[in-house]
Motif scaffolding. Structure first.
Motif, mmCIF file in Angstrom:
data_model
loop_
_atom_site.group_PDB
_atom_site.id
_atom_site.type_symbol
_atom_site.label_atom_id
_atom_site.label_comp_id
_atom_site.label_asym_id
_atom_site.label_seq_id
_atom_site.Cartn_x
_atom_site.Cartn_y
_atom_site.Cartn_z
ATOM 1 N N UNK A 187 85.494 16.081 31.716
ATOM 2 C CA UNK A 187 86.362 15.888 32.884
ATOM 3 C C UNK A 187 85.909 14.701 33.714
ATOM 4 N N UNK A 188 86.852 13.953 34.305
ATOM 5 C CA UNK A 188 86.459 12.929 35.270
ATOM 6 C C UNK A 188 85.709 13.577 36.442
ATOM 7 N N UNK A 189 84.744 12.850 37.012
ATOM 8 C CA UNK A 189 83.885 13.427 38.058
ATOM 9 C C UNK A 189 84.699 13.966 39.233
ATOM 10 N N UNK A 337 95.366 17.296 27.147
ATOM 11 C CA UNK A 337 95.031 15.875 27.009
ATOM 12 C C UNK A 337 93.522 15.708 26.976
ATOM 13 N N UNK A 338 93.084 14.469 27.041
ATOM 14 C CA UNK A 338 91.636 14.223 27.043
ATOM 15 C C UNK A 338 91.285 13.224 28.153
ATOM 16 N N UNK A 339 90.052 13.364 28.638
ATOM 17 C CA UNK A 339 89.574 12.449 29.684
ATOM 18 C C UNK A 339 89.211 11.109 29.058
ATOM 19 N N UNK A 340 89.450 10.054 29.799
ATOM 20 C CA UNK A 340 89.042 8.712 29.347
ATOM 21 C C UNK A 340 88.315 8.038 30.494
ATOM 22 N N UNK A 341 87.373 7.145 30.174
ATOM 23 C CA UNK A 341 86.635 6.493 31.246
ATOM 24 C C UNK A 341 87.574 5.695 32.157
#
Ligand code: FAD
Length: 412
Positions: A187-189, A337-341
């Motif tokens: 997960x994004x922070x 979905x998926x987290x991306x930087x």
């Protein structure tokens, strides 16, 4: 069409293996099915292991896919407590640890994954636990006595679910995470911070950004020492620092592998007549337009079904937006979905967060708002440009955004 003389051997009698056997029969496969697993149980699902079974709300049998007689009734030959040691691809044979050989027309590898050991953790010290199997869950559940101090090492989903269950059973719980945010890999922070505040509000002590130096104890665990010198007293320690896909069996036989066994959209490995599904795989996802290795119930179930159908002769690509859920401290967390930087994070009220890349939706996380996930999944599939301000405004229904996105995509 498949013939009655064909034999499918499935290695790994976990969720993926069990579902594949079921899906083979549902797709009309008339040949022999041999399902081989090293655990002593018939196939079961693991999500309950950190939730209802730790809370002792249900018996272990609730986790089983089917009772044992289901396999007999569906002519599935099940060999439990049996480890496959080798695959001989030329003779299309698998060999068990006892030296038994099973020839296959098609082989399906559902060997899953195992826990990643914490380096330096003492082996077998009473009170120190990992969590992967039913037995692990039963042992841990027996130690969750009110008033005891639990230290969880690793702030991923499993560690946080254990923390949640233990807190509910009256323990004092601390979660340690070496990264500066929980759920760092998934997960994004900015979204993980929401999970952190959920735990903090309920009374879980969080220590982020400090690695563990040592676990102390002689006859039983006594404390956990952090790299900054702090020492936390502990009666129980649970280590949840990730998993390792069980790829070695196939790799030794020559299968291509890179962060999981490499499979194509039809679940085929690089070896002739050898397929794979579940945690062990790394697959190309045409919706995400990249390869992924997933550790989820959805992937274990649906990729296994896709593999079985392809084996049974129904040519069908596996293409799904990844979905995951977790239950913690009364919150049902669902992500699609998926987290991306570097994602652009947009909150829709306080219960739904979106992650966008160049204006298109790639991730949605819902806290007790699972109803939004269905449309978010379809918005991810559509890959349309979405207006940030309307996504953020709960007055604009996702359903309407989806209708607009799909109409504009179909307008020449
Ligand atoms: C505690 C816990 C909670 C979870 N909660 C969630 C959740 O809430 N939501 C979610 O989406 N996902 C959750 N998951 C993840 C999900 O359960 C896994 O992704 C899923 O179990 C993967 O299924 P699998 O069949 O691929 O692998 P596994 O379940 O690992 O099964 C593989 C089986 O193969 C056997 N095996 C391996 N090698 C051999 C061999 N050589 N010979 C014979 N047998 C072999 C293993 O012993 C094992 O039984 C959770 C996982 C755990 C551990």
């Amino acid at each position: 069409m498949t013939s009655a003389t064909e034999r499918v051997v499935i290695v790994g009698a976990g969720q993926a293996g069990g579902r594949a056997a079921e899906a083979l029969r549902a797709a009309g496969f008339a040949g022999e099915i041999v399902l081989i697993g090293e655990e002593r149980h018939a196939p079961y699902e693991r999500p309950r292991l950190s939730k209802s079974l730790l809370l002792r709300e249900e018996p272990s049998s609730a986790a089983l896919l089917h009772p044992r007689d289901w396999y007999t009734a569906h002519a599935v030959t099940m060999r439990t407590r049996t480890r496959v040691e080798a695959i001989a691809p030329k003779s299309q044979t698998v060999i068990t640890a006892e030296g038994q050989r099973f020839e296959y027309s098609k082989l399906l590898l559902c060997t899953g994954s195992r826990v990643r050991p914490l380096s330096g953790a003492p082996d077998g010290l009473p009170g120190v636990h990992y969590l992967r199997t039913l037995e692990d869950s039963e042992r841990l559940a027996a130690e969750l006595v009110p008033g005891r101090r639990l230290v969880v090492i690793g702030g991923g989903f499993i560690g946080l679910e254990v923390a949640s269950s233990a807190l509910k059973r009256g323990l004092a719980v601390t979660v340690l995470e070496r990264q500066s945010a929980l759920l760092d890999r998934v997960l994004p922070a900015a979204i993980a911070a929401h999970v952190a505040s959920l735990h903090a509000t309920h009374g879980v002590t969080l220590r982020l950004g400090v690695p563990v130096a040592r676990i102390h104890g002689n006859a039983a665990v006594k404390s956990v020492e952090l790299a900054d010198g702090a020492e936390l007293a502990a009666d129980i320690v649970v280590i949840g620092v990730g998993i390792i896909p069980n790829t070695e069996l196939a790799e030794t036989a020559g299968a291509a592998s890179s962060d999981g066994l490499t499979v194509d959209e039809h679940c085929r490995t690089s070896l002739d007549n050898v397929y794979a599904a579940g945690d062990v795989t790394n697959h190309y996802n045409p919706i995400l337009r990249r390869r992924v290795r997933l550790e989820s119930w959805q992937n274990a179930q649906n990729q296994a079904i896709a593999a079985a159908r392809n084996i049974a002769g129904v040519s069908e690509p596996y293409a799904e937006v990844p979905w995951f859920w977790s239950d913690q401290l009364g919150a049902n967390i669902q992500m699609v979905g998926v987290a991306e930087p570097g994602m652009d994070i947009v909150w829709r009220g306080s219960r739904v967060a979106f992650g966008l890349v160049e204006g298109s939706l790639r991730l949605a996380v819902a806290f007790n708002a699972g109803g939004e996930i269905r449309f978010a999944r379809r918005l991810i599939e559509a890959r349309a440009q979405l207006p940030r301000e309307r996504l953020a405004d709960p007055a604009h229904k996702l359903k309407d955004l989806l209708t607009e996105a799909t109409c504009s995509a179909s307008t020449p």
